[in-house]
Design an enzyme around this catalytic site. Sequence first.
Site, PDB file in Angstrom:
ATOM      1  N   CYS A   2     -13.427  23.386  -1.754  1.00  0.00           N
ATOM      2  CA  CYS A   2     -12.545  23.973  -1.759  1.00  0.00           C
ATOM      3  C   CYS A   2     -12.910  25.718  -2.532  1.00  0.00           C
ATOM      4  O   CYS A   2     -13.835  25.744  -3.607  1.00  0.00           O
ATOM      5  CB  CYS A   2     -11.773  24.034  -2.800  1.00  0.00           C
ATOM      6  SG  CYS A   2     -10.342  25.226  -3.238  1.00  0.00           S
ATOM      7  N   GLU A 114      -9.858  26.646   4.961  1.00  0.00           N
ATOM      8  CA  GLU A 114     -11.176  25.529   5.193  1.00  0.00           C
ATOM      9  C   GLU A 114     -11.606  25.684   6.406  1.00  0.00           C
ATOM     10  O   GLU A 114     -10.745  25.896   7.141  1.00  0.00           O
ATOM     11  CB  GLU A 114     -11.006  23.857   5.142  1.00  0.00           C
ATOM     12  CG  GLU A 114     -12.858  23.318   5.029  1.00  0.00           C
ATOM     13  CD  GLU A 114     -13.487  23.877   3.801  1.00  0.00           C
ATOM     14  OE1 GLU A 114     -14.309  25.125   4.618  1.00  0.00           O
ATOM     15  OE2 GLU A 114     -13.606  23.461   2.645  1.00  0.00           O
TER      16      GLU A 114
END
Length: 271
Positions: A2, A114
């Site tokens: 993350c 992402e």
Amino acid sequence: MCGRYASSRRPEDLAGIFEIEKWEPEEGLAPDFNVAPTKEVYAVLDRPVKDAEDPAPVRQLRTLKWGLVPSWSKTPEGGARMINARAETVHEKPSYRRAFTSRRCVIPADGYYEWVTGSGERELEVEGKKKRPRKQPYFVTPADGSVFAMAGLYEFWRDRTLPDEHPLAWWVTCTVITTEAETSPLAVAPEEGPRTLADIHPRMPLMLTPDRWDAWLDPSRTDVEDLRPLLEPPPHGLMRAYPVSTAVSNVRNNGPELLKELEGPEEGTLF
């Protein structure tokens, strides 16, 4: 992993969702659609209120700096590299193990970004080409529109170069726990491109479903073997993912347009 996420919910909304008992309006943060490491972020934690007569933990909404600095660190310089902690080893790594047993938090988000790691990139690396291909970013978020509650840890660090009364004498920092990405089908997948989160990236933030919030935040739970089951991934089929503009790749870009769903990957990107 993350490395970026979006957080646009108002503190009043988070207070209702997490049953917050204490938060300071003056510490409120503006909606942030491109949260990056070292920024101030919201975190939910259970902790006694300083100087209060009652020592019982209180559910609080706090602003912390993203990038954990261990209490024993001599300088805060490594914090930017400690934005994630692996669920598989968080209980044994020196930087995280003390926080894991006593300083756990929930970091609320709308979802996370992402950048796809695809076969094209791997082929270029094998060929020894220096130029990296432009990656397609995806936004991953709960399919039902609920809050994305990321498991986190927080830590206190004392800047010994400043006097006790200085407002920056104490740093409170945090990290997001990650786990292996789901290999099961997404609840909602893009028409073209990845069908699972693992198709995008091998890691993902550990999302805590509401039934785990109280146990995760409870500071009285300190036994490692009692805590480790809380690191299990959530049930499959809760997430959706869709392509968004590569504008999010520049941290200076920030606005709700970053969450706009594209019809397909941008031309010239992987996938």
